[in-house]
Design a protein around this motif. Structure first.
Motif, mmCIF file in Angstrom:
data_model
loop_
_atom_site.group_PDB
_atom_site.id
_atom_site.type_symbol
_atom_site.label_atom_id
_atom_site.label_comp_id
_atom_site.label_asym_id
_atom_site.label_seq_id
_atom_site.Cartn_x
_atom_site.Cartn_y
_atom_site.Cartn_z
ATOM 1 N N SER A 99 0.855 -1.183 0.000
ATOM 2 C CA SER A 99 0.000 0.000 0.000
ATOM 3 C C SER A 99 0.888 1.230 0.000
ATOM 4 O O SER A 99 2.125 1.126 -0.077
ATOM 5 N N ARG B 203 -5.216 -5.610 -8.319
ATOM 6 C CA ARG B 203 -6.374 -4.729 -8.181
ATOM 7 C C ARG B 203 -6.383 -3.771 -9.365
ATOM 8 O O ARG B 203 -5.593 -2.837 -9.436
ATOM 9 N N GLN C 14 -6.062 0.002 -10.026
ATOM 10 C CA GLN C 14 -5.231 0.649 -9.015
ATOM 11 C C GLN C 14 -3.758 0.309 -9.157
ATOM 12 O O GLN C 14 -2.875 1.174 -9.087
ATOM 13 N N LEU D 271 -6.754 5.859 -6.487
ATOM 14 C CA LEU D 271 -7.232 4.721 -5.698
ATOM 15 C C LEU D 271 -6.293 4.315 -4.570
ATOM 16 O O LEU D 271 -6.569 3.361 -3.843
ATOM 17 N N TRP D 272 -5.170 5.016 -4.408
ATOM 18 C CA TRP D 272 -4.270 4.722 -3.293
ATOM 19 C C TRP D 272 -4.547 5.682 -2.134
ATOM 20 O O TRP D 272 -4.022 5.516 -1.064
#
Length: 582
Positions: A100, A556, A559, A581-582
């Protein structure tokens, strides 16, 4: 953006990067710090300190791709391989989406690259203070070439960032101090590509040509390297992910906001310019590309840009060879997938799904593309005086807790070790394992892809396939087609070229990026688990090849087509925009 602030470089022995340069440049003792005043001394007519600074910047900029992601190849984060280690290796974390903005993946390069970019800029800005007397073989001052080498490194570092994050801050020639404003926005993707291409165009004529490289300048950036970087940047810019397939349509940071067919022509023209120069050609033997150094140290005519990796050793072999060779060593770190193995056709050039290939499921490795045996070890491969055994209970698949293949395959590519007839048991011989960034086969494939996308199949596109397959040892017919289907549509040729690229460039950090720039990573990762084989040997000696799933990968979509900008950068810089989207 505090990572952009100046980091004083602690010099160390840099001869491992360029062994020949050890003859010319003295190393600075460990712990001695270097400042611009010391590195760029107007009284240093030989430029020894400046050269040490530049070589250190080379080492900071370039990376050794062999087992670089926590002991694994980056390709083990694609559909071509999995890590053999137990647990969740770092490369598997990438393949399964376990990262992430706050938990960066093992391939994150933001901080390291901006540190190296700053150091390259320090050299670029200050080298003219040094009255170097050195000349190139053509009589031109060497100082301009060294400055252009640093500009190449900086452009290359930016490109590594752009293909991971999209548009990034461009710093130009400014060297910011701790008191300066470092709240900088990201430049658009298009501006970054234009900058990289412009730098390559501006420096190529002042760099050494391949013919100018001597033993004392082996490993230096050349004109060909600048042209190859330009061609690659334009290829990515033309590719679906950035050219019309922007993951956030109106966001100029993540790609172009509209499709332009001419971007493919620019990419094709850039690759064709390298071909037309005639400075490089395919090596006669596929395996020699990876175990032979470039001229004048070796006779490798194919590699264009590379990192010289230390001294001769057997680290690649000991890390990746099958585990059963206990006398020679082999940790089997990399397990190529059945997905990759199935991409290799027959020795007559046909896909194994084509009846003309005469593929036999009970003898699956017979009469295959010769590149298969030079890329992976499979059951029955001959290595160091015996056949590889990857059936359950075999020497190379013993079971238990020892690290071993998860797929029934091991990595073979890059290995130059050989058995010595005077040694019993056989052992590895030390080899140079240079990491190649650009080679001529890749340029040919770039050209064919871009040309096909611009104007469809043509004689030039077909000729690239013929040349690569002839070199690979594919058998041919009366028409010298090497199994390449004739009369393909543009879409069929696209599919064919992508597969050819996969088998030719396996484990060279291409597949991982290709499935992203082609914008097919979603289905590649998500449609089915990666596959291997469970080989069972019966009491009668018959082998049974049982397909098995080995890893469920996660992507994903959309993303993960771009990495997240590290969260630490976003919170420190009010102008830093995170990727979608992060």
């Amino acid at each position: 953006m505090k990572q952009l602030l100046y980091i004083i470089i602690v010099l160390f022995l840099v001869g491992s990067l360029f062994s020949a340069c050890r003859k010319t440049y003295e190393s600075v003792p460990l712990g001695q710090q270097i400042t611009p005043d010391l590195a760029f001394d107007p009284r240093d007519s030989l430029g020894k300190q400046a050269m040490t600074y530049l070589l250190t910047t080379y080492q900071q900029a370039f990376y050794n791709g062999h087992n670089r992601i926590g002991g694994n190849y980056l390709d083990a984060a694609s559909d071509d391989a999995v890590a053999s280690a137990s647990g969740i290796p770092a490369v598997q974390g990438i393949a399964t989406g376990a990262y992430s903005a706050t938990l960066t993946n093992a391939d994150d390069m933001w901080s390291r690259n901006y540190t190296a970019i700053r150091n390259a800029t320090v050299f670029i800005v200050n080298i003219n203070r040094v009255p170097m007397i050195e000349k190139l073989p053509n009589g031109q001052p060497a100082r301009a070439a060294y400055r252009s080498e640093a500009r190449f490194l900086r452009a290359w570092l930016y490109f590594q960032l752009v293909k991971r994050y999209g548009g990034v801050p461009l710093l130009g020639d400014s060297i910011r101090q701790i008191t300066d404003n470092v709240q900088l926005p990201r430049a658009s993707f298009g501006d970054c590509i234009n900058y990289i291409v412009s730098e390559c165009d501006n420096i190529k004529d002042s760099l050494r040509t391949a013919a100018m490289v001597t033993a004392n300048t082996y490993g230096r950036i050349t004109r060909g390297a600048a042209m190859a970087l330009k061609a690659e940047a334009l290829l990515y810019a033309a590719s679906p992910l950035f050219n019309g397939g922007n993951i956030e349509g109106g966001n100029e940071l993540t790609g172009y906001t509209g499709y332009d067919l001419n971007r493919w022509k620019l990419a094709a023209d850039a690759a064709k310019a390298i071909i037309d120069e005639g400075a490089y050609k395919l090596m006669p033997n596929f395996n020699d590309v990876f175990i032979t150094q470039a001229a004048p140290v070796g006779n490798n005519t194919e590699i264009i840009c590379w990192m010289q990796v230390g001294t001769p050793d057997n680290k690649v072999e000991s890390s990746n060879a099958p585990v059963g060779y206990t006398s020679a060593g082999g940790n089997g770190a990399t397990s190529p997938t059945q997905n990759l193995v199935d991409a290799f056709g027959s020795d007559s050039g046909y896909a194994i799904t084509d009846p003309a290939a005469h593929y036999n499921v009970n003898d699956p490795y017979a009469h295959r593309d010769p590149r298969l045996n030079l890329t992976v070890f499979h059951n029955g491969s001959l290595w160091l005086n015996r056949q590889v055994q990857t059936y359950n209970g075999g020497l190379d698949k013993p079971g238990g807790t020892v690290q071993q293949t998860k797929t029934s395959y091991y990595l073979r590519k890059f290995m130059g070790a050989f058995e010595s007839v005077n040694n019993t048991p056989p052992s590895y011989s030390g080899m140079y394992h240079d990491w190649v960034y650009y080679r001529y086969a890749g340029v040919l494939l770039n050209y064919a892809e871009a040309l096909n996308e611009f104007s469809g199949p043509s004689t030039e596109v077909y000729n690239v396939l013929y040349a690569l397959r002839k070199r690979a040892g594919i058998l041919t017919d009366a028409g010298n087609t090497y199994g390449v289907p004739q009369g393909m549509s543009q879409e069929d040729m696209r599919t064919f070229l992508r597969n050819e690229r996969r088998v030719e460039l396996a484990f060279e950090e291409q597949r991982y990026w290709d499935i992203r720039r082609w914008k097919i990573a979603g289905p590649v990762y998500n449609n089915a688990p990666l596959r291997g084989l469970d080989l069972q040997l019966s009491s009668s000696g018959q082998l049974f090849y049982n397909p098995i799933p080995v890893l469920t990968t996660v992507f994903r979509d959309p993303q993960m087509y771009l990495y997240p900008v590290p969260y630490s950068e976003v919170i420190r810089n009010s102008q830093m925009q995170q990727n979608p989207l992060w």
